[in-house]
Design an enzyme around this catalytic site. Structure first.
Site, mmCIF file in Angstrom:
data_model
loop_
_atom_site.group_PDB
_atom_site.id
_atom_site.type_symbol
_atom_site.label_atom_id
_atom_site.label_comp_id
_atom_site.label_asym_id
_atom_site.label_seq_id
_atom_site.Cartn_x
_atom_site.Cartn_y
_atom_site.Cartn_z
ATOM 1 N N HIS A 175 4.382 24.369 7.751
ATOM 2 C CA HIS A 175 5.151 24.296 9.380
ATOM 3 C C HIS A 175 6.231 25.096 9.146
ATOM 4 O O HIS A 175 6.848 25.254 8.172
ATOM 5 C CB HIS A 175 5.355 22.671 9.724
ATOM 6 N N ASP B 116 6.531 17.734 2.203
ATOM 7 C CA ASP B 116 6.781 17.482 3.592
ATOM 8 C C ASP B 116 5.780 16.555 4.072
ATOM 9 O O ASP B 116 4.291 16.864 4.171
ATOM 10 C CB ASP B 116 6.627 18.690 4.303
ATOM 11 N N GLN C 130 2.976 14.456 8.223
ATOM 12 C CA GLN C 130 1.591 14.123 8.787
ATOM 13 C C GLN C 130 0.940 13.389 8.030
ATOM 14 O O GLN C 130 -0.168 12.926 8.356
ATOM 15 C CB GLN C 130 0.964 15.580 8.909
ATOM 16 N N LYS D 233 6.574 10.375 14.205
ATOM 17 C CA LYS D 233 5.177 10.576 14.174
ATOM 18 C C LYS D 233 4.390 9.325 13.492
ATOM 19 O O LYS D 233 3.324 9.560 13.297
ATOM 20 C CB LYS D 233 4.896 11.816 13.018
ATOM 21 N N CYS E 81 3.572 25.787 15.447
ATOM 22 C CA CYS E 81 4.417 25.996 14.528
ATOM 23 C C CYS E 81 4.010 26.459 13.337
ATOM 24 O O CYS E 81 4.766 26.026 12.202
ATOM 25 C CB CYS E 81 5.484 24.972 14.425
#
Ligand code: 7TS
Length: 419
Positions: free
Chosen positions: A135, A212, A215, A238, A376
């Protein structure tokens, strides 16, 4: 939560999506006269009523600034806030709550590490590794610090199916590599990366790794000790929580070695014009009045997830994914972008002869919320040679019936757009 929590019941899957949906008030509305189908969960998840209620309760019953008032309200708010740090620590299995830094979201977490760790440790000629599928928030902060420090950003390539090329990764690791920052689960391809292996390989060179996990945290249990990652970031919004709050996990020795990122109140131990000393970790990184209300309701979101059967949820989401792939496959001209073996519950695709944005707008008029564009992740679009995709990202409160509606909606959109 409405998922049955009993251990006996857990041995067979009983996941009642109709019950679960009742916890999410936003789902029960019409958009342009059509029942809402919300398939933009990768952008932000919806919130259960208990999370919404907790915000109202905080502001109407015990709003106060924390860690600085001796009065009742301040003590109550401080306690509620501090409890969440412990909760987050348990949620990702950190060794200590001192390893949990509250930030505004994944983006701020990565920026904090790039600025603080990078400024202290990167020198001209050093290399930082990321992958093609990051991202933008895991690209730009590294570009900025590399430019400042004279370091070089290197990119691990991905395959046509959207998987990290592990042999290429191994070739890129060397004594000049000073940091690896990698996405756990891709927001535009759905790929779930072999992060544990990626970390092990970097550690052979004593290179720290940031994961990261923006998600990942809603869809699977993320265990920082099992992964052995050095840093990990995610956003509350999220994973059923509010916007404006997120987490940076860092191994304690690394956090302690890093200089502060922002200056101000709370992050200091004492201030004078001659010399200021800093507070201990994690407070050293949390300058100013924190996002008290959202931290507290983030804690409620974690409770909601922890009292649910996460294994049953993950299995259900994988069923949604398989069903979507199977049923959308026979749409004429569809091409899935991101076909990795291990994927999270999202599909990304293009359709011959129609523009993704136009499809998204047509679906919107039918009450179906999807995301279109580059998500993104512009380098992913360049790699896959598409300007953008249509992305449908599923959460456990979505249904097979909604996927049927999506298919009908897509067929209708294509018919209209191809006229
Ligand atoms: N990393 C990944 C993998 C993401 O998917 C996102 C947001 C971020 C970082 C940044 O998170 P933030 O909470 O700090 O903004 N992804 C998306 C998306 O896919 N659509 O909207 C935001």
């Amino acid at each position: 939560m409405s998922v049955i929590p009993s251990i006996v019941e857990k041995s067979i899957i009983r996941f009642d999506v109709d019950q679960v949906r009742k916890d999410f008030p936003v789902l029960f509305q019409e958009v342009y006269g059509k029942p809402l189908v919300y398939f933009d969960n990768a952008a932000t998840s919806q919130k259960p009523q208990v999370v919404i209620d907790s915000l109202k309760k905080y502001y109407s019953e015990y709003n106060a600034n924390i860690h600085r008032g001796v009065h009742f309200l301040s003590q109550k708010a401080s306690q509620a806030y501090d409890d969440v740090r412990e909760k987050v620590s348990g949620f990702i299995n950190a060794k200590s709550e001192r390893e949990i830094v509250f930030v505004s979201g994944t983006t701020e977490g990565i920026n904090l590490v790039a600025s603080s760790y990078g400024r202290k440790n990167f020198s001209p000629g050093d290399e930082v590794l990321i992958s093609t599928m990051e991202h933008h928030s895991n690209i730009v902060p590294w570009q900025m610090i590399c430019e400042e420090r004279g370091a070089i950003l290197k990119v691990i390539p991905i395959s046509d199916s959207g998987e990290i090329l592990m042999e290429e990764y191994k070739k890129l690791l060397n004594s000049k590599t000073k940091f690896v920052s990698i996405v756990h689960t891709s927001n535009s391809l759905g790929t779930v990366n072999p992060v544990k292996e990626i970390i092990q390989l970097a550690h052979e060179y004593k290179i720290p790794v940031l994961v990261d996990a923006a998600q990942a945290v809603l869809h699977e249990q993320v265990d920082v000790q099992d992964l052995n990652c050095d840093f990990l970031c995610f956003s509350a919004h999220k994973m059923l929580g509010p916007t404006g709050i997120g987490v940076l996990f860092g191994k304690i020795n690394l956090l302690e070695s890093m200089p502060p990122y922002k200056g101000g109140g709370e992050m200091i131990s004492s201030v004078s014009f001659e010399k200021t000393t800093y507070n201990e970790v994690p407070f050293k990184f949390e300058a100013g009045t924190p996002n008290i209300a959202d931290v507290i309701s983030f804690g409620v979101a974690i409770d909601y997830l922890l009292t649910s059967d996460r294994k049953a949820i993950a299995e259900y989401e994988q069923k949604l994914l398989s069903y979507a792939i199977k049923s959308l496959s026979d749409i004429e001209g569809i091409r899935f972008i991101g076909t990795a073996k291990k994927r999270t519950s999202l599909v990304s695709f293009v359709i011959d002869g129609v523009n993704a944005l136009d499809v998204g707008m047509s679906l919107d008029t039918q009450g179906i919320a999807v995301r279109t564009g580059h998500h993104c992740t512009e380098p992913v679009m360049d790699r896959m040679k598409v300007p953008g995709t249509i992305r449908d990202s599923f959460a456990f409160y979505n249904t097979m019936n909604e996927i049927d509606k999506l298919k009908e909606g897509l067929i209708k959109a294509i018919r209209l757009l191809k006229k």
